[in-house]
Design an enzyme around this catalytic site. Structure first.
Site, PDB file in Angstrom:
ATOM      1  N   SER A   8       1.502 -11.993  -3.429  1.00  7.83           N
ATOM      2  CA  SER A   8       1.572 -11.597  -2.020  1.00  7.83           C
ATOM      3  C   SER A   8       0.582 -12.412  -1.201  1.00  7.83           C
ATOM      4  O   SER A   8      -0.623 -12.421  -1.468  1.00  7.83           O
ATOM      5  CB  SER A   8       1.244 -10.110  -1.876  1.00  7.83           C
ATOM      6  OG  SER A   8       0.970  -9.836  -0.527  1.00  7.83           O
ATOM      7  N   HIS A  33       5.759 -13.580  -1.952  1.00  6.14           N
ATOM      8  CA  HIS A  33       6.021 -12.289  -1.304  1.00  6.14           C
ATOM      9  C   HIS A  33       5.332 -12.273   0.059  1.00  6.14           C
ATOM     10  O   HIS A  33       4.131 -12.530   0.168  1.00  6.14           O
ATOM     11  CB  HIS A  33       5.478 -11.180  -2.212  1.00  6.14           C
ATOM     12  CG  HIS A  33       5.723  -9.794  -1.719  1.00  6.14           C
ATOM     13  ND1 HIS A  33       6.910  -9.127  -1.934  1.00  6.14           N
ATOM     14  CD2 HIS A  33       4.934  -8.944  -1.017  1.00  6.14           C
ATOM     15  CE1 HIS A  33       6.832  -7.915  -1.400  1.00  6.14           C
ATOM     16  NE2 HIS A  33       5.644  -7.780  -0.823  1.00  6.14           N
ATOM     17  N   ASP A  35       4.477 -10.113   3.467  1.00  8.20           N
ATOM     18  CA  ASP A  35       4.358  -8.766   4.019  1.00  8.20           C
ATOM     19  C   ASP A  35       4.313  -8.802   5.536  1.00  8.20           C
ATOM     20  O   ASP A  35       3.323  -9.244   6.112  1.00  8.20           O
ATOM     21  CB  ASP A  35       3.083  -8.110   3.475  1.00  8.20           C
ATOM     22  CG  ASP A  35       3.193  -7.812   1.998  1.00  8.20           C
ATOM     23  OD1 ASP A  35       4.115  -7.066   1.618  1.00  8.20           O
ATOM     24  OD2 ASP A  35       2.378  -8.347   1.219  1.00  8.20           O
ATOM     25  N   MET A  37       4.248  -6.695   8.959  1.00 15.82           N
ATOM     26  CA  MET A  37       3.894  -5.334   9.419  1.00 15.82           C
ATOM     27  C   MET A  37       3.876  -5.281  10.937  1.00 15.82           C
ATOM     28  O   MET A  37       3.557  -6.266  11.593  1.00 15.82           O
ATOM     29  CB  MET A  37       2.494  -4.975   8.913  1.00 15.82           C
ATOM     30  CG  MET A  37       2.314  -5.124   7.421  1.00 15.82           C
ATOM     31  SD  MET A  37       0.620  -4.708   6.961  1.00 15.82           S
ATOM     32  CE  MET A  37       0.633  -5.211   5.238  1.00 15.82           C
ATOM     33  N   HIS A  66       9.133  -8.707   2.857  1.00 15.97           N
ATOM     34  CA  HIS A  66       8.972  -7.252   2.792  1.00 15.97           C
ATOM     35  C   HIS A  66       8.657  -6.776   4.206  1.00 15.97           C
ATOM     36  O   HIS A  66       7.552  -6.958   4.700  1.00 15.97           O
ATOM     37  CB  HIS A  66       7.835  -6.935   1.805  1.00 15.97           C
ATOM     38  CG  HIS A  66       7.486  -5.486   1.711  1.00 15.97           C
ATOM     39  ND1 HIS A  66       6.316  -5.047   1.114  1.00 15.97           N
ATOM     40  CD2 HIS A  66       8.144  -4.369   2.122  1.00 15.97           C
ATOM     41  CE1 HIS A  66       6.278  -3.716   1.167  1.00 15.97           C
ATOM     42  NE2 HIS A  66       7.364  -3.293   1.791  1.00 15.97           N
ATOM     43  N   MET A  68       7.758  -4.251   6.716  1.00 15.67           N
ATOM     44  CA  MET A  68       7.174  -2.922   6.925  1.00 15.67           C
ATOM     45  C   MET A  68       7.176  -2.666   8.422  1.00 15.67           C
ATOM     46  O   MET A  68       6.131  -2.618   9.076  1.00 15.67           O
ATOM     47  CB  MET A  68       5.754  -2.890   6.345  1.00 15.67           C
ATOM     48  CG  MET A  68       5.740  -2.787   4.843  1.00 15.67           C
ATOM     49  SD  MET A  68       4.134  -3.194   4.152  1.00 15.67           S
ATOM     50  CE  MET A  68       4.359  -4.954   3.930  1.00 15.67           C
ATOM     51  N   MET A 137       7.143   0.946  -4.010  1.00  8.97           N
ATOM     52  CA  MET A 137       5.745   0.814  -3.594  1.00  8.97           C
ATOM     53  C   MET A 137       4.869   1.646  -4.518  1.00  8.97           C
ATOM     54  O   MET A 137       5.105   2.843  -4.706  1.00  8.97           O
ATOM     55  CB  MET A 137       5.560   1.296  -2.147  1.00  8.97           C
ATOM     56  CG  MET A 137       6.158   0.404  -1.080  1.00  8.97           C
ATOM     57  SD  MET A 137       5.695  -1.341  -1.209  1.00  8.97           S
ATOM     58  CE  MET A 137       3.911  -1.260  -1.030  1.00  8.97           C
ATOM     59  N   ASP A 175       5.153  -3.137  -6.149  1.00  8.88           N
ATOM     60  CA  ASP A 175       4.207  -3.740  -5.210  1.00  8.88           C
ATOM     61  C   ASP A 175       3.043  -2.804  -4.925  1.00  8.88           C
ATOM     62  O   ASP A 175       3.253  -1.691  -4.437  1.00  8.88           O
ATOM     63  CB  ASP A 175       4.997  -4.039  -3.911  1.00  8.88           C
ATOM     64  CG  ASP A 175       4.192  -4.751  -2.842  1.00  8.88           C
ATOM     65  OD1 ASP A 175       3.041  -5.139  -3.112  1.00  8.88           O
ATOM     66  OD2 ASP A 175       4.736  -4.919  -1.736  1.00  8.88           O
TER      67      ASP A 175
HETATM   68  C1  DX5 Z   1       0.987  -3.577   0.816  1.00  9.07           C
HETATM   69  C2  DX5 Z   1       1.806  -4.813   0.585  1.00  9.07           C
HETATM   70  C3  DX5 Z   1       1.509  -5.515  -0.670  1.00  9.07           C
HETATM   71  C4  DX5 Z   1       0.081  -5.952  -0.828  1.00  9.07           C
HETATM   72  C5  DX5 Z   1      -0.274  -5.781  -2.276  1.00  9.07           C
HETATM   73  O1  DX5 Z   1       1.445  -2.963   1.967  1.00  9.07           O
HETATM   74  O2  DX5 Z   1       3.187  -4.499   0.574  1.00  9.07           O
HETATM   75  O3  DX5 Z   1       2.409  -6.577  -0.917  1.00  9.07           O
HETATM   76  O4  DX5 Z   1      -0.156  -7.276  -0.440  1.00  9.07           O
HETATM   77  O5  DX5 Z   1      -1.609  -6.024  -2.426  1.00  9.07           O
HETATM   78  P1  DX5 Z   1      -2.396  -5.716  -3.776  1.00  9.07           P
HETATM   79  O6  DX5 Z   1      -1.727  -6.465  -4.868  1.00  9.07           O
HETATM   80  O7  DX5 Z   1      -3.769  -6.184  -3.451  1.00  9.07           O
HETATM   81  O8  DX5 Z   1      -2.319  -4.214  -3.972  1.00  9.07           O
HETATM   82 ZN    ZN Z   2       4.660  -6.089  -0.060  1.00 10.12          ZN
END
Ligand code: DX5
Ligand code: ZN
Length: 216
Positions: A8, A33, A35, A37, A66, A68, A137, A175
């Site tokens: 990620s 990956h 993220d 948000m 991903h 969010m 998750m 994840d």
């Molecule tokens: C959290 C994200 C993850 C995050 C995971 O909202 O979806 O992808 O980057 O981070 P680690 O591996 O540090 O838990």
């Molecule tokens: Zn993620």
């Protein structure tokens, strides 16, 4: 077959993003990956399309997005334009999930649905055959570096059972809080894809960390 690993980018050094992406590109990482948000669906804001559109120019790796965000259906075209392979939308963010999934596929991407830690796997019973992947998750989404929620292992096993029962080829991705210890348990329970942020980027040798996850 080795475990699919999707580091990620959230845990990368944003001041040295090109350096970190080139490292991932050199590494054995299978996907990257991303993220995204919005500060509404999750209590944090990360990065958006201007950043993704720049980074795709320096990596050959498939992009696993991903989302969010609320109303992810509004951004299917933008995600498709990045060249992303997967588009993950949250079950909790889509009233008309079936429609969103079909739209993602129509735009040439692989549809994936993400479940928050509190959302039961059985809610996917009807949509499963339409999905390329389910993302479970194992932390509450929004931040990297959180503690792994133990019940996630049980959810992986339940989902695996559902996939075998329905005889689909859906991938199981997990994840949040993934490291060698939690990763081992997840793979044993049936996970195909591990996302890892802090574990990869805070390790002294991120390429080796990726190799070790792949070997689980
Ligand atoms: C959290 C994200 C993850 C995050 C995971 O909202 O979806 O992808 O980057 O981070 P680690 O591996 O540090 O838990
Ligand atoms: Zn993620």
């Amino acid at each position: 077959m080795s475990t699919i690993v999707a580091p990620s980018l959230l845990a990368a050094d944003f001041l040295n993003l090109e350096r970190d992406i080139l490292m991932l590109d050199r590494s054995e990482a299978d996907w990257i990956h991303l993220d995204i948000m919005d500060g509404v669906f999750v209590p944090n804001i990360s990065f958006g399309f201007p950043v993704i559109n720049r980074l795709k120019k320096v990596t050959q790796k498939p992009l696993d997005t991903h989302l969010m965000i609320v109303q992810p259906e509004k951004f299917i075209d933008e995600v498709a334009a990045t060249g992303a392979t997967f588009m993950n939308v949250h079950f909790e963010a889509c009233t008309h999930l079936h429609r969103v999934v079909q739209e993602i596929r129509k735009r040439g991407m692989k549809p994936a649905v993400t479940l928050n830690p509190h959302t039961p796997v059985m809610l996917l019973e009807e949509i499963l055959p339409d999905l390329e992947m389910v993302l479970l998750m194992s932390v509450n989404p929004g931040f990297g570096g959180q503690q792994f929620i133990d019940n996630s292992v049980r959810k992986v096993a339940q989902l695996k059972k559902m996939i075998l029962r329905q005889n689909t080829s859906t991938l199981i991705e997990v994840d949040g809080g993934v490291n060698l210890k939690t990763g081992r348990r997840l793979v044993d329970a049936g996970a195909d894809v591990l996302v890892a942020g802090s574990f990869v980027f805070s390790s002294e040798n991120p390429e080796e960390a990726i190799r070790m996850l792949r070997a689980l």
